[in-house]
Motif scaffolding. Structure first.
Motif, short mmCIF file in Angstrom:
data_model
loop_
_atom_site.label_atom_id
_atom_site.label_comp_id
_atom_site.label_asym_id
_atom_site.label_seq_id
_atom_site.Cartn_x
_atom_site.Cartn_y
_atom_site.Cartn_z
N ARG A 92 0.84 -1.21 0.00
CA ARG A 92 0.00 0.00 0.00
C ARG A 92 0.87 1.26 0.00
NH1 ARG A 92 -1.36 3.71 3.44
NH2 ARG A 92 -0.23 2.68 5.14
N TYR A 94 3.98 1.46 -1.00
CA TYR A 94 4.77 1.54 -2.23
C TYR A 94 3.95 2.10 -3.40
CZ TYR A 94 7.62 0.14 -6.23
OH TYR A 94 8.35 0.14 -7.40
N PHE A 95 2.71 1.64 -3.52
CA PHE A 95 1.88 2.03 -4.67
C PHE A 95 1.07 3.31 -4.42
CE2 PHE A 95 2.43 -2.57 -5.54
CZ PHE A 95 2.96 -2.47 -6.83
N ALA A 96 1.05 3.78 -3.19
CA ALA A 96 0.31 5.02 -2.89
C ALA A 96 1.02 6.22 -3.49
CB ALA A 96 0.18 5.19 -1.38
N PRO A 97 0.27 7.26 -3.88
CA PRO A 97 0.90 8.47 -4.42
C PRO A 97 1.86 9.08 -3.40
CG PRO A 97 -1.48 8.50 -4.75
CD PRO A 97 -1.19 7.34 -3.83
N LYS A 98 3.02 9.43 -3.86
CA LYS A 98 4.05 9.97 -2.97
C LYS A 98 3.82 11.47 -2.74
CE LYS A 98 6.32 6.07 -2.76
NZ LYS A 98 5.33 5.25 -3.47
N LYS A 99 3.78 11.84 -1.47
CA LYS A 99 3.62 13.25 -1.12
C LYS A 99 4.99 13.84 -0.81
CE LYS A 99 -1.00 12.73 0.87
NZ LYS A 99 -1.82 12.86 2.09
N GLU A 100 5.17 15.05 -1.22
CA GLU A 100 6.43 15.73 -0.96
C GLU A 100 6.49 16.16 0.51
OE1 GLU A 100 8.91 19.63 -2.51
OE2 GLU A 100 7.42 18.69 -3.84
N THR A 183 13.72 3.65 -2.24
CA THR A 183 12.46 3.82 -2.97
C THR A 183 11.82 2.47 -3.30
OG1 THR A 183 13.62 3.90 -5.11
CG2 THR A 183 13.18 6.01 -4.00
#
Length: 207
Positions: A92, A94-100, A183
């Motif tokens: 979850r 890994y595939f979730a949108p990455k937030k800055e 990552t």
């Protein structure tokens, strides 16, 4: 058990756990680049302080398990469920949108306490020590008592401190490589925990 054997076992197992790229290693590298090596050593000392108690607790729990073998199957079932939940969570993440995430600079005077906080957030440490010490007890390489656990914990503290110090010293050379591995780390951990979970299910149904 010999003092040096416990010390070496603790050192080797902690070094094995510390060498794997994780948020602790990444924090050491970033902290070293931003605040310098001296402040980073205080951060690492905070890590090592918590790891001393985590290793001790892992050894104690492993001893309790080995003495109460009738609970092993139940614990294996619970552990298998936890492994699958961890696997799902890692995938979850890994595939979730990455937030800055905005980085916050930590004052040098608070480096040690920041290290303690970061190490407390490392939820894998106790299960890691628990697993390896259970194996050592099972193969009769480690005999649990208060002194042996204490010596083992000293060795693990030295081992983790040594490995994290190496990360701090060579931070400039490994920053990009470590970031790339990190990552992919959630995906790798998701696969590993899933595979181990499936292996446990097969073992429980075939034994």
């Amino acid at each position: 058990m010999n003092f040096f054997i416990c010390l070496i076992l603790g050192f080797c197992i902690a070094a094995l756990g510390s060498i794997t790229p994780s948020f602790l290693n990444l924090t050491v590298v970033k902290y070293s680049l931003k605040n310098g090596k001296k402040s980073t050593f205080y951060l690492i000392a905070g890590y090592a302080t918590v790891l001393f108690f985590q290793a001790n607790l892992g050894a104690y729990l492993a001893n309790i398990l080995m003495k109460n073998s009738e609970y092993i199957t139940l614990i294996q079932k619970i552990g298998t469920g936890i492994l699958f939940l961890l696997s799902i969570n890692f995938f979850r993440i890994y595939f979730a949108p990455k937030k800055e995430v905005k980085e916050k600079e930590i004052p040098k005077s608070k480096s040690y306490f920041y290290g303690i906080l970061m190490s407390l957030l490392n939820m894998m440490a106790i299960p890691f020590y628990f697993t390896f010490i259970s194996l050592l007890i099972g193969f009769k390489y480690f005999e649990y008592n208060m002194f042996n656990a204490f010596y083992f914990s000293i060795g693990s503290t030295i081992g983790s401190f040594t490995l994290y110090t190496i990360y701090a010293i060579v931070a400039k050379n490994i920053e990009h490589k470590l970031k790339y591995i990190a990552t992919k780390m959630d995906f790798i951990l998701g696969c590993l925990t899933g595979i181990v979970g499936i292996g446990n299910v097969i073992y429980l149904f075939t034994k």
